[in-house]
Design a protein around this motif. Structure first.
Motif, mmCIF file in Angstrom:
data_model
loop_
_atom_site.group_PDB
_atom_site.id
_atom_site.type_symbol
_atom_site.label_atom_id
_atom_site.label_comp_id
_atom_site.label_asym_id
_atom_site.label_seq_id
_atom_site.Cartn_x
_atom_site.Cartn_y
_atom_site.Cartn_z
ATOM 1 N N PRO A 187 0.995 -1.253 -0.239
ATOM 2 C CA PRO A 187 -0.454 -0.102 -0.317
ATOM 3 C C PRO A 187 1.197 1.508 -0.319
ATOM 4 C CG PRO A 187 -0.911 -1.568 1.528
ATOM 5 C CD PRO A 187 0.378 -2.277 1.311
ATOM 6 N N LEU A 188 2.102 1.262 0.226
ATOM 7 C CA LEU A 188 2.956 2.119 0.633
ATOM 8 C C LEU A 188 3.613 2.790 -0.020
ATOM 9 C CD1 LEU A 188 4.302 5.068 2.397
ATOM 10 C CD2 LEU A 188 5.871 3.147 3.000
ATOM 11 N N LYS A 190 2.411 1.503 -3.989
ATOM 12 C CA LYS A 190 1.455 2.843 -4.477
ATOM 13 C C LYS A 190 0.909 3.854 -3.914
ATOM 14 C CE LYS A 190 -4.054 1.872 -5.556
ATOM 15 N NZ LYS A 190 -4.516 0.415 -5.414
ATOM 16 N N ASP A 191 0.416 4.058 -2.809
ATOM 17 C CA ASP A 191 0.451 5.483 -2.178
ATOM 18 C C ASP A 191 1.807 6.558 -2.933
ATOM 19 O OD1 ASP A 191 -1.794 4.461 -1.601
ATOM 20 O OD2 ASP A 191 -1.344 4.710 0.596
ATOM 21 N N VAL A 192 2.981 5.993 -2.655
ATOM 22 C CA VAL A 192 3.927 6.868 -3.004
ATOM 23 C C VAL A 192 3.692 6.938 -4.450
ATOM 24 C CG1 VAL A 192 6.484 7.159 -2.582
ATOM 25 C CG2 VAL A 192 5.892 6.493 -1.209
ATOM 26 N N THR A 193 3.563 6.082 -5.101
ATOM 27 C CA THR A 193 3.828 6.346 -6.493
ATOM 28 C C THR A 193 2.468 6.764 -7.066
ATOM 29 O OG1 THR A 193 4.291 3.989 -6.705
ATOM 30 C CG2 THR A 193 2.854 4.840 -8.944
ATOM 31 N N ASN A 194 1.613 7.218 -6.980
ATOM 32 C CA ASN A 194 0.414 7.794 -7.105
ATOM 33 C C ASN A 194 0.398 8.964 -6.649
ATOM 34 O OD1 ASN A 194 -1.211 5.952 -8.042
ATOM 35 N ND2 ASN A 194 -2.157 5.516 -6.038
ATOM 36 N N ILE A 195 1.163 9.672 -5.769
ATOM 37 C CA ILE A 195 1.728 11.023 -5.484
ATOM 38 C C ILE A 195 2.312 11.788 -5.839
ATOM 39 C CG2 ILE A 195 2.958 12.217 -3.664
ATOM 40 C CD1 ILE A 195 2.061 9.922 -1.517
ATOM 41 N N ASP A 220 -2.742 -4.057 -8.106
ATOM 42 C CA ASP A 220 -3.965 -4.122 -7.593
ATOM 43 C C ASP A 220 -4.272 -5.727 -7.516
ATOM 44 O OD1 ASP A 220 -3.628 -1.656 -6.323
ATOM 45 O OD2 ASP A 220 -4.662 -1.067 -8.644
#
Length: 261
Positions: A187-188, A190-195, A220
């Motif tokens: 999850p981390l 994925k969030d870092v990649t999205n940011i 995912d």
């Protein structure tokens, strides 16, 4: 008389002392009387010439045996008549000795019939004793081997249990690592990649769009499904190991009990 186990035997006969043939020094008769009791004192026979005359050690007549008429004096050990008389006397003494021996063993069969009928009874008994000793030695050897195998089995069970404990600890550690990856790291990431993807300019987004989409799609769909399967598979393997180990120990204990009995 049996000398060894190879059935080397010799016949035993009663001892007969050397036969002595008596000779009367007056009439020269063999094995009948002595000079003191000679019934022919008035008819003496010369021991040298065999003729009838008084005793004369210096007799000059031709030497002749009164018994066999041979060229030797009376009483010569090689005289055929003396040899015959000695053999006859020896045979008589031997017969008398055998009769005496048989009379002294008239009850030799009483209570010992088997031993006298079967001369190898003692040997047979010794052979049976040796066979029993060898059988006992074989039984002792088998017992020692069983104990050795039992001890080796116990050592293997202990080693298996130790390996099972180590495997269970590794499984638990692997499960914890998978939980950290699935619940925190993925999850981390994925969030870092999205940011990062939202902060860059359109040109940069265009450059990494393909790679970003693949990473998001993998996180995912692929990672969580594979991770869930891996965790579930590891837990099932751990449960199977824990289930097999007590059964093996129980079977080993039963085997030890049976061997002890």
């Amino acid at each position: 008389m049996l000398f060894d186990d190879d059935n080397t035997a010799y016949t035993i006969e009663p001892y007969v002392s050397p036969t002595r043939v008596l000779r009367c020094y007056i009439c020269q008769q063999y094995d009948d009387h002595i000079a003191a009791y000679c019934p022919n004192k008035d008819k003496p026979i010369c021991f040298k010439c065999g003729q009838q005359h008084s005793y004369n050690p210096d007799c000059q007549n031709e030497v002749c045996c009164v018994h066999c008429k041979g060229g030797h004096m009376a009483g010569n050990p090689n005289c055929p008549k003396k040899i015959e008389t000695r053999d006859l006397k020896k045979l008589q003494r031997k017969s008398s000795s055998l009769i005496s021996t048989n009379l002294s063993y008239t009850n030799r069969w009483t209570g010992n019939s088997a031993r006298y009928l079967f001369g190898n009874s003692t040997t047979t008994t010794n052979n049976n004793a040796n066979d029993n000793n060898r059988l006992m030695e074989m039984i002792d050897t088998i017992h020692v081997n069983i104990q050795t195998v039992s001890q080796q089995q116990s050592d293997l069970i202990k080693l298996f249990n130790d390996l099972s404990d180590k495997t269970n600890n590794q499984v638990k550690e692997t499960v914890n690592i998978n939980q950290v990856l699935n619940e925190i790291v993925c999850p981390l990431l994925k969030d870092v990649t999205n940011i990062i993807y939202t902060q860059i300019n359109p040109q940069q987004k265009q450059q990494i769009k393909s790679a970003h989409n693949k990473l998001v799609s993998y996180l995912d769909h692929k990672v969580f499904n594979q991770s869930s399967f891996t965790v579930q598979h590891i837990l099932q393997s751990s449960q199977q190991i824990q289930a097999v180990s007590p059964q093996t120990t129980a079977r080993s204990d039963d085997t030890n009990i049976d061997m002890g009995q």
